[in-house]
Each structure stands twice: as C-alpha cells, then as structure tokens.
Design a protein around this motif. Structure first.
Motif: not given
Length: 352
Positions: A216, A252, A255, A268-269
């Motif tokens: 990540p 990315r 959130p 995920h994250e």
C-alpha cells in the motif's frame, strides 16, 4: 497581303478531325488538336519469346495466389488460436492471425499483380480516342461499342493464352474458400471464457513497470498505477490474451472521497482497483484526472468516475468499469480477494 493574294496551295489546311477539332488553330478555334502520339510497340508485341516469358510470369503469380489460399486454409486448421509468436518490432502477437493475414495478403496481392502485369505486357496498349455521345447512343454507336468490345476481348488473348486463363480462373475460384472457412466459427459462443481472468483469491498485485509485488505504501494519493496478476510474464505464450482481460489500474483516494459503499468496502486504505479495459470497445484506459477522480479512454473519450463505482459519466461506454476486491496479505502485499464479478471489457455478449 491578303489571303486572297496567297496561292491556294500555300494556305494552311484546316483539316477537321473526327471529333470536330481542327489541326491548325485560328481565331474561331484557338486550340488545335495535336492528335495521339505515334504508337510505340512493346518488346512483347514483336518478340514471341518475350510474350511467352510474360505469360509464364502472370501464370506464376496466379499460381502463388492459389498456394497462398491453401496456406490460409492450412493455417486456420492447424495453428492453435492461443499460440503466439514474437515479431520484431511489434512484440508478441497471435500466430494464427499473423499467418492468416500474411497468406490472405499474398493471395490477393498476387492476383492483382498478375492482372496488372498481364494488362501492361500482353493486352493491347493502343490508345483509342472516341467522341463523347449522348446517354442514349445511336444505333451505329452501339454497334461500334459492341465491335470494340469484341475486338478488345480478342486482343486480350484470353482464348489464346490458355495457361493464363486457367491459372487466373483457379486463383479467383480458390480465394472465396478463405471466407468459407472463417464462417465455421460464427456460431461458436465463448462460453464462460470471457467471464474469468487470472485474478483469484490470494493473487498478488504486481507493478507493470517494476514487475514487483506492491505494498500500500507504494501507491501515493492521486497516483495512477497499472498492475497485473502474479505469475503473468511477457514471455508467457498467452500473455497478450490474458493481459487483455486482467489488466488492472490502481488509484489511491481519500476514503472520505469514495461515494460508493461497495467500492469503499472493496478497497484498502482508499486504494481502489478497476479493470483497465474500457467497456466500450476494449481500449486500454490510461488518462487520469487527479482532481475529479475521472479516468478517460483515449479512443472514444468514455469517462468513468473512480470515486463512484467506476460509473460512466460521459461517452459511448455502456456500463461501469468492473472493480476488483483487494486486500493485504500477512506479508503486507496487496492481493486480490477474488476475480471480477462480471466480464471485463466491451458488452458484446449477454451480461444477464
């Protein structure tokens, strides 16, 4: 001195041509008709051996076309459709597609080349000028056209050059066989092949550029990264076939910027994984707008919102990009938690 003082035999003759033009220009007819240049005979017109060589050349081209058609059929029957070959500088391509394209191209090219060589070396090359006539031709004009056609058919030497005639008819008769063999697969459905990719539970996400598994921390906020399944290498014989379905893009997001609840639970994250294959006609998506979280297909400008389930917000694409459920394994590497739940790429098949 007037024209009346010049002896009649010294006056320039105004010879009317067949088309109404004059041989010598004057005030009423400022443009003279130069006529056709003298005809120059080709070597084939005066040398029987040269004509025979041209005939054999044309026959050879038609024969090569027939052999290429047989090669097309043999390639289609014998080469597995999942075999690939490396062709510089293109890279890995389908062996069957390469063989089919090569043999069909040779078959069509040699028919055309043979016809052109036949026309340039053996058919009559005498230029014939004819006067334009109304759409409804006079009976004598129709008779002349018919006579010209018969003369042209005779000058083509189709009846005399039996070797050319027979090989040409053979080449033209065999070329359609290529299409008949292609018809064999029109009714074959893909089954479930389009619904499955190499992604499965526990498959690591491998960076397409570094060829290394990703953590990540390797993906920064706002960045776009492309990934492939663990174990898929460019040296694999079916690499192109598999990457066309399994190509993945990772973005990315914060959130709190993810609007779709399932997308959030599958990430995920803030790292979301979507198919890289556009759902319009299958082009690879490569353009990312960091501020809007939109990705753009460069082929037809279909635009998808990666913060809202990959839904279509512009363009001809028919449905959202499929999302891949991802997580992190015990070693801290990103992994897939299953395959895509729906087929990737264009909606060419029933998705019910």
């Amino acid at each position: 001195m007037s024209s009346q003082d010049i002896p009649e035999e010294n006056l320039p003759a105004e010879q009317d041509t067949e088309h109404g033009a004059v041989a010598v220009a004057d005030e009423e007819n400022p443009f003279a008709d130069p006529g056709l240049p003298p005809h120059e005979h080709r070597i084939q017109d005066i040398d029987a051996r040269a004509a025979k060589r041209s005939e054999r050349t044309v026959a050879l081209l038609f024969t090569v076309s027939m052999l290429a058609t047989l090669g097309f059929i043999a390639s289609y029957v014998t080469i597995p459709n999942d075999r690939s070959i490396y062709v510089f500088p293109i890279g890995h391509i389908s062996a069957m597609n390469f063989a089919l394209g090569l043999t069909l191209g040779v078959a069509l090219f040699t028919i055309g080349a043979g016809a052109v060589h036949w026309a340039r070396t053996l058919m009559s090359d005498v230029e014939v000028a004819d006067e334009r006539h109304p759409i409804e031709a006079a009976p004598e004009v129709k008779a002349k056209v018919l006579a010209d056609f018969q003369a042209g058919a005779k000058e083509s030497q189709l009846g005399r050059r039996s070797l050319i005639r027979n090989t040409m008819f053979g080449a033209l008769a065999m070329v359609p066989l290529s299409g008949l063999f292609l018809l064999r697969d029109l009714g074959t459905l893909p089954g479930t092949k389009l619904r499955h990719t190499l992604w499965s539970q526990g498959k690591l996400l491998v960076n397409m550029n570094t060829n290394q598994p990703m953590r990540p921390s390797d993906i920064a906020v706002g960045s776009l990264t492309f990934a492939k399944p663990e174990g898929l290498e460019e040296t694999n014989e079916d690499f192109q076939k598999q990457i066309a379905k399994a190509a993945l893009m990772l973005v990315r997001l914060q959130p709190e910027n993810i609007k779709d609840k399932r997308e959030l639970s599958w990430s995920h994250e803030g790292i979301v994984a979507y198919s890289k294959i556009c759902t319009h006609v299958g082009c690879p998506i490569s353009l990312y707008e960091q501020q809007t979280h939109h990705v753009l297909c460069p082929c037809h400008q279909s635009t998808f919102d990666l913060s809202d389930g990959g839904r279509v917000i512009f363009g001809p694409a028919g449905h959202a990009l499929p999302q891949l459920h991802i997580g992190v394994n015990a070693d801290g590497y990103l992994e897939a938690l299953g395959d895509f739940e729906e087929p990737v790429g264009p909606a060419f098949w029933e998705r019910g």
